[in-house]
Design an enzyme around this catalytic site. Structure first.
Site, PDB file in Angstrom:
ATOM      1  CG  ASP A 245      -2.133   7.401  -0.432  1.00 24.12           C
ATOM      2  OD1 ASP A 245      -3.228   8.287  -0.678  1.00 24.12           O
ATOM      3  OD2 ASP A 245      -1.101   8.159  -0.064  1.00 24.12           O
TER       4      ASP A 245
ATOM      5  CG  ASP B 237      -2.423   2.985   5.980  1.00 27.42           C
ATOM      6  OD1 ASP B 237      -2.386   3.049   5.008  1.00 27.42           O
ATOM      7  OD2 ASP B 237      -2.901   4.066   6.286  1.00 27.42           O
TER       8      ASP B 237
ATOM      9  CG  ASP C 102      -1.549   1.250   1.219  1.00 23.87           C
ATOM     10  OD1 ASP C 102      -1.821   1.790   0.734  1.00 23.87           O
ATOM     11  OD2 ASP C 102      -1.898   2.263   2.316  1.00 23.87           O
TER      12      ASP C 102
ATOM     13  CE  LYS D 218      -5.264  -0.634  -1.509  1.00 21.07           C
ATOM     14  NZ  LYS D 218      -4.204  -0.235  -0.573  1.00 21.07           N
TER      15      LYS D 218
END
Ligand SMILES: O=C(O)[C@H](O)[C@H](O)COP(=O)(O)O
Ligand SMILES: [Mg+2]
Length: 306
Positions: free
Chosen positions: A30, A254, A28, A229
């Site tokens: 960000d 995250d 991922d 996602k």
């Protein structure tokens, strides 16, 4: 079913063993690599370490504001070598879905976009006709004539068959009104992703899900089909391109309800949560609903596995 996550920060042997389980690492962006324009400490070195061990690295982002090419540019400008083929974004996932999966009537092929240039670029790449998006004529207050023109259909394009909503930094009442009426006229309701918040500057801002929420409310709770996602549309596309053994792949993220759920539902060999984005600690998964295989304070902690 994973019920206990392993804390790996500071555990050299544990990190070495964890890395050895996998050939492919899905990252991922960000909240894992960076927060906005701030690159987290140790990110570049960790990616260099994994690549030096022959690991395949793939970047999988729900951020629809940038195209894959834009992300390649951002990654390399941050010192992270990457090719466009290593990047999968929710805009690309949505464009593929619309152009290759969705069956639209021949007179309803146009997409009304709520979002930024990343969506437009990926739709253009798939030759999907589109309106809205960054069209500057829509960056204005709704006018008294707009109400009648929308109500009568005068300002609606009859070829619109899809409303696609992503993270829109220019969201306004006029665009929401147009999107709502396209939906009332039967347009398919899609979202690049529905993340409620966007991690940036080490805090949270409105996410793509906050942009589509007004439409959901107006539609009495009808949710869009989300192509980011945890939708497995992206996982299937990634597996199709890299042909990897899912048991030898790990998703690093995250956010529990997108990244970690994406890895779990994708049947990957493991998931790793970092605490530099949305998730702030193991208290966030103590309900046992979405539990990562392991977690670290920050991605750079994996350097201990060198
Ligand atoms: O609101 C959003 O669109 C998301 O917060 C953002 O784009 C997440 O990006 P990712 O963490 O999947 O790279
Ligand atoms: Mg993230």
């Amino acid at each position: 079913m994973v019920t206990q996550a392993e804390y790996l920060t500071g555990n050299k042997e544990g990190i070495e063993e964890f890395i050895s389980r996998f050939d492919v690492f899905l990252f991922d962006c960000d909240g894992v690599l960076w927060s906005g324009e701030h690159l987290f400490e140790g990110t570049v070195e960790t990616l260099e370490l994994l690549r030096s061990k022959g690991k395949q690295v793939v970047f999988v982002t729900n951020n629809s504001t940038k195209s894959r090419a834009d992300y390649k540019q951002k990654l390399t400008s941050m010192g992270i070598p990457a090719t466009v083929d290593e990047v999968f974004g929710s805009s690309y996932s949505a464009a593929i879905y619309i152009s290759r999966i969705l069956q639209l009537p021949s007179n309803k092929k146009t997409v009304f976009v709520l979002g930024e240039a990343g969506i437009e670029t990926e739709l253009d790449g798939e030759k999907v006709p589109r309106i809205g998006g960054t069209d500057p004529s829509l960056n204005r207050l709704i006018g008294k004539d707009d109400y009648a023109d929308i109500a009568s259909g005068t300002s609606l394009d009859p070829s619109v068959g899809v409303v696609l909503c992503g993270l829109d930094f220019h969201l306004n009442y006029l665009k929401l009104s147009l999107a709502f009426h396209y939906l009332r006229h039967g347009a398919v309701f899609l979202a690049t992703n529905i993340d409620t918040t966007l991690p940036s500057s080490s805090t949270l801002f409105p996410g793509a899900g906050a942009c589509s929420a007004p439409l959901v409310a107006m539609l009495g709770g009808k949710q869009p089909t989300s192509l980011g996602k945890p939708s497995q549309a992206m996982m299937d596309a990634i597996e199709g391109k890299f042909q990897f053994d899912r048991q030898r792949a790990c998703m690093i993220g995250d956010r529990l309800d997108t990244d970690i759920q994406f890895g779990i539902e994708g049947g990957l060999g493991g998931t790793l949560c970092v605490l530099t984005g949305v998730t702030k600690g193991k208290q966030d998964w103590e309900d046992g609903k979405i539990v990562p295989t392991a977690w670290v304070d920050k991605l750079g902690d994996l350097r201990e596995g060198a």
